[in-house]
Design a protein around this motif. Sequence first.
Motif, PDB file in Angstrom:
ATOM      1  N   ALA A 252       0.818  -1.212   0.000  1.00 56.95           N
ATOM      2  CA  ALA A 252       0.000   0.000   0.000  1.00 56.95           C
ATOM      3  C   ALA A 252       0.857   1.270   0.000  1.00 56.95           C
ATOM      4  O   ALA A 252       0.328   2.383   0.037  1.00 56.95           O
ATOM      5  N   GLY A 253       2.168   1.084  -0.036  1.00 58.45           N
ATOM      6  CA  GLY A 253       3.072   2.224  -0.118  1.00 58.45           C
ATOM      7  C   GLY A 253       3.503   2.788   1.214  1.00 58.45           C
ATOM      8  O   GLY A 253       4.020   3.909   1.280  1.00 58.45           O
ATOM      9  N   ILE A 254       3.323   2.026   2.280  1.00 58.65           N
ATOM     10  CA  ILE A 254       3.753   2.474   3.606  1.00 58.65           C
ATOM     11  C   ILE A 254       5.011   1.696   3.991  1.00 58.65           C
ATOM     12  O   ILE A 254       4.948   0.495   4.277  1.00 58.65           O
ATOM     13  N   PRO A 255       6.180   2.337   3.991  1.00 57.55           N
ATOM     14  CA  PRO A 255       7.426   1.652   4.352  1.00 57.55           C
ATOM     15  C   PRO A 255       7.430   1.233   5.821  1.00 57.55           C
ATOM     16  O   PRO A 255       6.894   1.939   6.685  1.00 57.55           O
ATOM     17  N   LEU A 256       8.007   0.079   6.095  1.00 59.08           N
ATOM     18  CA  LEU A 256       8.132  -0.433   7.454  1.00 59.08           C
ATOM     19  C   LEU A 256       9.602  -0.650   7.803  1.00 59.08           C
ATOM     20  O   LEU A 256      10.411  -0.977   6.942  1.00 59.08           O
ATOM     21  N   GLU A 257       9.902  -0.489   9.069  1.00 57.79           N
ATOM     22  CA  GLU A 257      11.247  -0.801   9.579  1.00 57.79           C
ATOM     23  C   GLU A 257      11.093  -1.651  10.833  1.00 57.79           C
ATOM     24  O   GLU A 257      10.523  -1.192  11.831  1.00 57.79           O
ATOM     25  N   LYS A 258      11.575  -2.866  10.777  1.00 56.17           N
ATOM     26  CA  LYS A 258      11.435  -3.774  11.915  1.00 56.17           C
ATOM     27  C   LYS A 258      12.496  -3.480  12.973  1.00 56.17           C
ATOM     28  O   LYS A 258      13.690  -3.494  12.697  1.00 56.17           O
TER      29      LYS A 258
END
Length: 346
Positions: A205-211
Motif C-alpha cells: 500500500a506504499g507504507i514503508p516499514l522498519e522492523k
Amino acid sequence: MQKVLVAGLLLLVGLVGILAWYYFDMNQEDDQIRIGVTIYQMEDPFIAQIPLYIEKIAKEHEKADGVRIYVDTVDATGNQNLQNDQVVQFLERDFDVLCVNMVDRTAAGSIIDKAKQANVPVVFFNREPVAEDMQRWDKLYYVCSLASESGVLEGNIVVDAYRAQPERWDKNGDGKLQYVLLEGEQGHQDSLIRTEVTIKTITDAGIPLEKLDGDTADWQRAQVGVMMAQWLETYGDEIELIISNNDNMALGAIDTYQEAGITELPMIVGIDAIAPALDAVEAGTLTGTVLNDAKGQAQAIFDLAYGLAQGQDPVEQHEILENRYVWIPHQPVTKENVKEIRKFLQ
C-alpha cells in the motif's frame, strides 16, 4: 407380617423401577449421537470459545430435532501424547465422530490411523494437518479460516489508520513505521502466513516499514510481558506499530504499556476478536482486530460432525465444503463496527 410384605413389595417395585430406568437409559444411549472434542489447550481464549459454541449449538439441535446429542470436550494441555490417549478413549467409548484441534499439526498421522481403523470420521479444526495426512482417508475434514485473509485484513487496518492520521502514528516524521512483531508460535502455519501477508499488505500500500524487533510468544498474553518490557526499555517511543498474530498477545503488549504508566500507545493490531480485545478496541487501546469467527467455525464443525454421525455425505450437505475443507470468512473490526460484531457473536 403385613409390614414385612409391604416393605418387600416396595423394594421389588424399587428394583423394577431401577432396572426399567437402566434399560431405558441404555436404549437411549444407543440412539444418542456422541461427539468427542479434544482441544490443544483450553488456556487459549480464542480456542476455548469453540467447544462452548459447539455445545450450545448441540443443545439447540436437541430441542429442535428431538435427538440426544452428547458432546464431550477434553483439554490436551499442550501435550500431544495426552491428546493421542484422549482419542483412544473416545474410540473405546464408541463415539460417532471426533473433532480434533491438534497440539502438533504434524502429528496427525497416529490419530488418523486409529480413527480409520475404527471407521470413525475426524473433523480437524484450527490447526491444519499437513496435506499428505489429509489425503490418507476420505473421512477427514478440516474447518478454519484462511490465515492469508486475516493477514490482508490486519494489514488493511494499519493502512487505513495510518492514512487517516499519518502524523499521529509516524511520530518521528521519517515517512515510515518502526514496528515490533509478536509472533504466535514457531512453525505454526497461521503464524507464518499472518506475519508475511500482514507486512506485505502494508508495504504494497506504499507504507514503508522498519522492523525493530520481534519474537514468538506462543499466542499467550502472559508471555508477552517480559519481551515487551525489554523492547520498551530499548526502543521507547521509537515503537510506532505493534503487529500481533493474535489478540491475546496484543493485549499483553497493552498490559505492558499500562503497567509502565504510558497512556499514549503506538498503533496495535491483532487477530481473533476475543471479548477483551473488543473491549480494547472500544477503549481505543487496540487500533483494530480481525474477527476469526469462532461461532461460525463451531457451526461448521458441528454441522459436519452431526451429519457424519448420522451417516450423511457432507459433500451433499454443505455447499461451502471444498475438497473436505471448510473456510469461514473473516471480518475487520475497528471502533466503527465493534458494537455490531459484539451482537453478531452473541
